[in-house]
Design a protein around this motif. Structure first.
Motif, PDB file in Angstrom:
ATOM      1  N   ASN A  11       0.824  -1.200   0.000  1.00 38.55           N
ATOM      2  CA  ASN A  11       0.000   0.000   0.000  1.00 38.55           C
ATOM      3  C   ASN A  11       0.866   1.261   0.000  1.00 38.55           C
ATOM      4  O   ASN A  11       1.944   1.294   0.604  1.00 38.55           O
ATOM      5  CB  ASN A  11      -0.905   0.020   1.233  1.00 38.55           C
ATOM      6  N   TYR A  12       0.382   2.272  -0.657  1.00 36.68           N
ATOM      7  CA  TYR A  12       1.031   3.579  -0.626  1.00 36.68           C
ATOM      8  C   TYR A  12      -0.063   4.644  -0.681  1.00 36.68           C
ATOM      9  O   TYR A  12      -1.219   4.343  -0.997  1.00 36.68           O
ATOM     10  CB  TYR A  12       2.018   3.753  -1.783  1.00 36.68           C
ATOM     11  N   ILE A  13       0.311   5.883  -0.340  1.00 42.31           N
ATOM     12  CA  ILE A  13      -0.669   6.970  -0.349  1.00 42.31           C
ATOM     13  C   ILE A  13      -0.776   7.500  -1.771  1.00 42.31           C
ATOM     14  O   ILE A  13       0.205   7.993  -2.330  1.00 42.31           O
ATOM     15  CB  ILE A  13      -0.259   8.096   0.619  1.00 42.31           C
ATOM     16  N   GLU A  14      -1.949   7.377  -2.360  1.00 40.34           N
ATOM     17  CA  GLU A  14      -2.156   7.796  -3.742  1.00 40.34           C
ATOM     18  C   GLU A  14      -2.168   9.318  -3.847  1.00 40.34           C
ATOM     19  O   GLU A  14      -2.375  10.031  -2.859  1.00 40.34           O
ATOM     20  CB  GLU A  14      -3.455   7.207  -4.276  1.00 40.34           C
ATOM     21  N   ALA A  15      -1.960   9.806  -5.067  1.00 38.01           N
ATOM     22  CA  ALA A  15      -1.759  11.241  -5.302  1.00 38.01           C
ATOM     23  C   ALA A  15      -2.887  12.097  -4.731  1.00 38.01           C
ATOM     24  O   ALA A  15      -2.646  13.133  -4.096  1.00 38.01           O
ATOM     25  CB  ALA A  15      -1.595  11.488  -6.799  1.00 38.01           C
ATOM     26  N   GLU A  16      -4.139  11.665  -4.935  1.00 41.20           N
ATOM     27  CA  GLU A  16      -5.265  12.488  -4.471  1.00 41.20           C
ATOM     28  C   GLU A  16      -5.334  12.564  -2.947  1.00 41.20           C
ATOM     29  O   GLU A  16      -5.840  13.535  -2.381  1.00 41.20           O
ATOM     30  CB  GLU A  16      -6.593  11.951  -5.031  1.00 41.20           C
ATOM     31  N   ASN A  17      -4.817  11.515  -2.276  1.00 42.43           N
ATOM     32  CA  ASN A  17      -4.810  11.511  -0.810  1.00 42.43           C
ATOM     33  C   ASN A  17      -3.533  12.111  -0.224  1.00 42.43           C
ATOM     34  O   ASN A  17      -3.519  12.544   0.929  1.00 42.43           O
ATOM     35  CB  ASN A  17      -4.976  10.082  -0.282  1.00 42.43           C
ATOM     36  N   LEU A  18      -2.482  12.137  -1.045  1.00 42.89           N
ATOM     37  CA  LEU A  18      -1.205  12.652  -0.555  1.00 42.89           C
ATOM     38  C   LEU A  18      -1.306  14.125  -0.177  1.00 42.89           C
ATOM     39  O   LEU A  18      -0.746  14.578   0.819  1.00 42.89           O
ATOM     40  CB  LEU A  18      -0.127  12.438  -1.618  1.00 42.89           C
ATOM     41  N   LYS A  19      -2.063  14.885  -0.969  1.00 39.67           N
ATOM     42  CA  LYS A  19      -2.240  16.308  -0.677  1.00 39.67           C
ATOM     43  C   LYS A  19      -2.951  16.487   0.667  1.00 39.67           C
ATOM     44  O   LYS A  19      -2.575  17.350   1.476  1.00 39.67           O
ATOM     45  CB  LYS A  19      -3.037  16.969  -1.801  1.00 39.67           C
ATOM     46  N   LYS A  20      -3.985  15.682   0.924  1.00 41.00           N
ATOM     47  CA  LYS A  20      -4.700  15.761   2.203  1.00 41.00           C
ATOM     48  C   LYS A  20      -3.770  15.415   3.359  1.00 41.00           C
ATOM     49  O   LYS A  20      -3.806  16.042   4.417  1.00 41.00           O
ATOM     50  CB  LYS A  20      -5.885  14.786   2.197  1.00 41.00           C
ATOM     51  N   TRP A  21      -2.952  14.392   3.141  1.00 47.79           N
ATOM     52  CA  TRP A  21      -2.042  13.936   4.203  1.00 47.79           C
ATOM     53  C   TRP A  21      -1.025  15.025   4.542  1.00 47.79           C
ATOM     54  O   TRP A  21      -0.785  15.316   5.715  1.00 47.79           O
ATOM     55  CB  TRP A  21      -1.322  12.662   3.735  1.00 47.79           C
ATOM     56  N   VAL A  22      -0.444  15.647   3.517  1.00 52.05           N
ATOM     57  CA  VAL A  22       0.558  16.698   3.740  1.00 52.05           C
ATOM     58  C   VAL A  22      -0.063  17.883   4.466  1.00 52.05           C
ATOM     59  O   VAL A  22       0.527  18.435   5.412  1.00 52.05           O
ATOM     60  CB  VAL A  22       1.181  17.142   2.396  1.00 52.05           C
ATOM     61  N   HIS A  23      -1.272  18.268   4.073  1.00 54.90           N
ATOM     62  CA  HIS A  23      -1.948  19.394   4.749  1.00 54.90           C
ATOM     63  C   HIS A  23      -2.216  19.051   6.210  1.00 54.90           C
ATOM     64  O   HIS A  23      -2.080  19.913   7.096  1.00 54.90           O
ATOM     65  CB  HIS A  23      -3.256  19.738   4.029  1.00 54.90           C
ATOM     66  N   ALA A  24      -2.596  17.805   6.493  1.00 57.61           N
ATOM     67  CA  ALA A  24      -2.854  17.397   7.877  1.00 57.61           C
ATOM     68  C   ALA A  24      -1.575  17.462   8.702  1.00 57.61           C
ATOM     69  O   ALA A  24      -1.597  17.848   9.872  1.00 57.61           O
ATOM     70  CB  ALA A  24      -3.435  15.983   7.902  1.00 57.61           C
ATOM     71  N   ILE A  25      -0.448  17.103   8.088  1.00 60.28           N
ATOM     72  CA  ILE A  25       0.840  17.178   8.780  1.00 60.28           C
ATOM     73  C   ILE A  25       1.193  18.637   9.081  1.00 60.28           C
ATOM     74  O   ILE A  25       1.604  18.987  10.196  1.00 60.28           O
ATOM     75  CB  ILE A  25       1.961  16.529   7.932  1.00 60.28           C
ATOM     76  N   ILE A  26       1.034  19.493   8.089  1.00 62.60           N
ATOM     77  CA  ILE A  26       1.382  20.912   8.271  1.00 62.60           C
ATOM     78  C   ILE A  26       0.535  21.554   9.360  1.00 62.60           C
ATOM     79  O   ILE A  26       1.027  22.331  10.191  1.00 62.60           O
ATOM     80  CB  ILE A  26       1.197  21.681   6.939  1.00 62.60           C
ATOM     81  N   GLU A  27      -0.752  21.233   9.377  1.00 63.31           N
ATOM     82  CA  GLU A  27      -1.680  21.859  10.330  1.00 63.31           C
ATOM     83  C   GLU A  27      -1.682  21.186  11.692  1.00 63.31           C
ATOM     84  O   GLU A  27      -2.322  21.677  12.629  1.00 63.31           O
ATOM     85  CB  GLU A  27      -3.093  21.828   9.749  1.00 63.31           C
ATOM     86  N   TYR A  28      -0.993  20.061  11.804  1.00 58.92           N
ATOM     87  CA  TYR A  28      -1.001  19.314  13.065  1.00 58.92           C
ATOM     88  C   TYR A  28      -0.324  20.120  14.160  1.00 58.92           C
ATOM     89  O   TYR A  28       0.841  20.526  14.040  1.00 58.92           O
ATOM     90  CB  TYR A  28      -0.299  17.971  12.877  1.00 58.92           C
ATOM     91  N   ASN A  29      -1.046  20.382  15.225  1.00 57.80           N
ATOM     92  CA  ASN A  29      -0.535  21.182  16.341  1.00 57.80           C
ATOM     93  C   ASN A  29      -0.411  20.288  17.564  1.00 57.80           C
ATOM     94  O   ASN A  29      -1.409  19.928  18.187  1.00 57.80           O
ATOM     95  CB  ASN A  29      -1.476  22.358  16.622  1.00 57.80           C
TER      96      ASN A  29
END
Length: 404
Positions: free
Chosen positions: A210-228
């Motif tokens: 399994n890997y994070i597909e392109a459409e989900n990768l953007k969501k994942w990166v945003h969640a990481i950036i916003e993670y407080n």
């Protein structure tokens, strides 16, 4: 008790009366049949370090002669094993009839297990086989193993396979480890887990890809950036996850990363490949390089990702953080999925290896062509960062520069 050497056959054994004697096989040296007043049993005999060792295989009525010969050859090979000799020389429990828990403790003392492997073994004994911990190994039957395997398979084929592999390893070790005063094994030689092979019960489990597909990768990166994070200094967990997906490291490799492995002047990161024990160099992309510079300003200790709570001093299996990112991004991922994502992106962008043997890198320091090649590798690493982080990459680099 009389002795003789003959070719053991079923017809020959069947006609033997129950008169004490040992009949040694003429084909497999060390294989024999022992006859007592009430039963016949297969045994093996071998001299190890000048000491005669005799081990029971199985009673004649419970096994075919063909299977007994196979067991005999396996056992004789095991008796010749250097590990067997070392185990025996350090053994102080020759008369024990161990239960599973005791056998596991002995197994751990004589095997240097990696941290992850040890954790998996402990989980098997303390969770999945907890109802067997006090069961003597001599009481484990093939039917018990089959029933347990079927039970565990209802939840997970992979877990069932792991449990049986661990049990098989502990049992095989115990056969070699435990002896009585006559140097005879106290554990039946036939491993009950091997019964799963003969009945072809093992489930085939395909490795996770399994890997994070392109459409989900953007969501994942945003969640990481916003993670407080609360109570977590220097965004350690956030930086760890980003490093994991931008290097393709295994979780435990990244967790135990030391500053001595990082050359901030050249922008390289070194690690040892456990498969060939070779040291490799990875040229970091510009974002990861900046991230490491930022962390070095913040952290003066040994570990790149330190933790005040863990005994090791570095973070260990931050599964709770991973689950929170799962919930926030609505993207389900594992640490292995981050490694797979990196490899997927690499395979799409480059056919050349990005990891360089340190020995080769040292030889190439004065070679201008090699220097150009390494610059190309860093360019590819930047392309990988752009593919994974998207437009957020520039934002992240800007934040790091503002921090400085």
């Amino acid at each position: 008790m009389s002795t003789s050497r003959v070719k053991l056959t079923k017809s020959f054994i069947d006609q033997l009366e129950l008169i004490p004697a040992i009949y040694r096989d003429s084909e497999i040296i060390g294989f024999a049949l022992r006859v007592n007043n009430s039963y016949k049993t297969y045994i093996v005999e071998k001299k190890v370090n000048g000491r005669a060792i005799r081990c029971k295989l199985e009673n004649y009525e419970k096994i075919t002669l063909e299977d007994a010969r196979i067991l005999a050859e396996q056992k004789l090979k095991a008796l010749s094993d250097t590990n067997f000799l070392n185990i025996k020389s350090n053994s102080h429990k020759k008369n024990d009839q161990p239960n599973l828990s005791e056998a596991f403790q002995a197994y751990m003392k004589h095997h240097k297990l990696k941290e992850r492997t040890l954790a998996d073994y402990k989980k098997v004994i303390e969770k999945y086989l907890i109802d067997w911990r006090e069961v003597p190994l001599v009481k484990l039957t093939q039917q018990m193993v089959e029933d347990k395997y079927i039970q565990l398979s209802k939840s997970s084929y992979a877990t069932a396979n792991l449990c049986m592999r661990v049990l098989r390893a502990i049992y095989s070790f115990s056969v070699k480890y435990y002896q009585n005063k006559k140097n005879e094994t106290t554990i039946p030689v036939m491993n009950p887990v091997d019964f799963l092979n003969s009945k072809q019960l093992w489930h085939k489990v395909s490795p996770r890809q399994n890997y994070i597909e392109a459409e989900n990768l953007k969501k994942w990166v945003h969640a990481i950036i916003e993670y407080n994070e609360r109570g977590q200094k220097y965004e350690t967990n956030k930086d760890f996850l980003l490093t994991l997906i931008l290097t393709g490291f295994f979780r435990n490799e990244c967790e135990s990363l030391r500053w001595e492995n990082i050359d901030l002047g050249r922008g390289t990161l070194s690690f040892v490949n456990t498969y060939n024990n070779e040291e490799y160099i990875l040229y970091m992309g510009d974002f990861l390089w900046s991230l490491m510079k930022k962390r070095r300003v913040q952290i003066k200790g040994e570990w790149v990702f330190p933790s005040m709570k863990s005994e090791s001093g570095h973070i260990v299996n931050i599964s709770k953080v991973r689950k929170r990112i799962n919930e926030k991004s609505h993207v389900s991922f594992t640490f292995q999925d981050l490694r797979n994502t990196f490899n997927f992106v690499v395979n799409n962008l480059s056919n050349e290896p990005l990891f360089i043997k340190k020995t080769n890198e040292k030889r190439a320091k004065l070679d201008d062509k090699k220097v150009i090649k390494y610059q190309e590798i860093r360019h590819k690493m930047n392309k990988i960062e752009e593919e994974i982080l998207g437009s957020c990459r520039d934002q992240l680099i800007a934040e790091i520069n503002n921090y400085k």
